[in-house]
Scaffold this active site. Sequence first.
Site, mmCIF file in Angstrom:
data_model
loop_
_atom_site.group_PDB
_atom_site.id
_atom_site.type_symbol
_atom_site.label_atom_id
_atom_site.label_comp_id
_atom_site.label_asym_id
_atom_site.label_seq_id
_atom_site.Cartn_x
_atom_site.Cartn_y
_atom_site.Cartn_z
ATOM 1 N N HIS A 14 33.718 33.794 38.286
ATOM 2 C CA HIS A 14 34.992 33.734 37.559
ATOM 3 C C HIS A 14 35.207 32.344 36.971
ATOM 4 C CE1 HIS A 14 37.040 31.257 40.547
ATOM 5 N NE2 HIS A 14 36.429 31.987 41.464
ATOM 6 N N ARG A 61 41.884 36.235 39.334
ATOM 7 C CA ARG A 61 41.088 35.356 38.470
ATOM 8 C C ARG A 61 39.814 36.025 37.960
ATOM 9 N NH1 ARG A 61 41.219 33.652 43.657
ATOM 10 N NH2 ARG A 61 39.285 33.198 44.779
ATOM 11 N N GLU A 87 35.188 37.518 48.450
ATOM 12 C CA GLU A 87 34.740 36.819 49.656
ATOM 13 C C GLU A 87 33.447 37.385 50.251
ATOM 14 O OE1 GLU A 87 38.134 36.554 52.337
ATOM 15 O OE2 GLU A 87 38.815 34.763 51.269
#
Length: 172
Positions: A14, A61, A87
């Site tokens: 991102h 994001r 994550e």
Amino acid sequence: MSSAEPRRIVLFRHAKSDWPQVSDHERPLADRGRKDAAVAGRKLADTGIPFDLALCSTATRTRETWKLAVQELAQRPKTVYEERVYEASPGELIALLNETPDDARNVLLIGHNPGIQGLAEVLASAAEGDSGERMNRRGFPAAAFATLSFDGSWKSLEPGVATLLGYWAPSD
């Protein structure tokens, strides 16, 4: 499409995010991130890869990065917003990619570090040109992407089976 044709995967981090008082998952892009996401989209278009599928983290994001980048592509691929990308470790990302249907030849994965960089490092056993050196030198800054190829089915994707074809990162 020939079954001998390699599969390609683009690992896209991102763009630069902002740090307002919200949870990490809800952080939006910063002004620079919005600009870099569009530039990265143009660079993705320049690869000429006809993406069949985009797997995007559900974080704000990453969704904003993809929304800006995809506008630069000639054809919008099927997009799946996948919670498991957020994550995720390289191993978790490989497990997710192993579920990809074999009719998808070219996949774009929009996610986060350290998982995206780690995945590029563990998948690539070789690199074309100076792409590996540049990736090692630059790391994987916001809005960077790496293009890899491998032979076989998505179920056969595992560490060391890919070749790093290219690497791009925005200028600082």
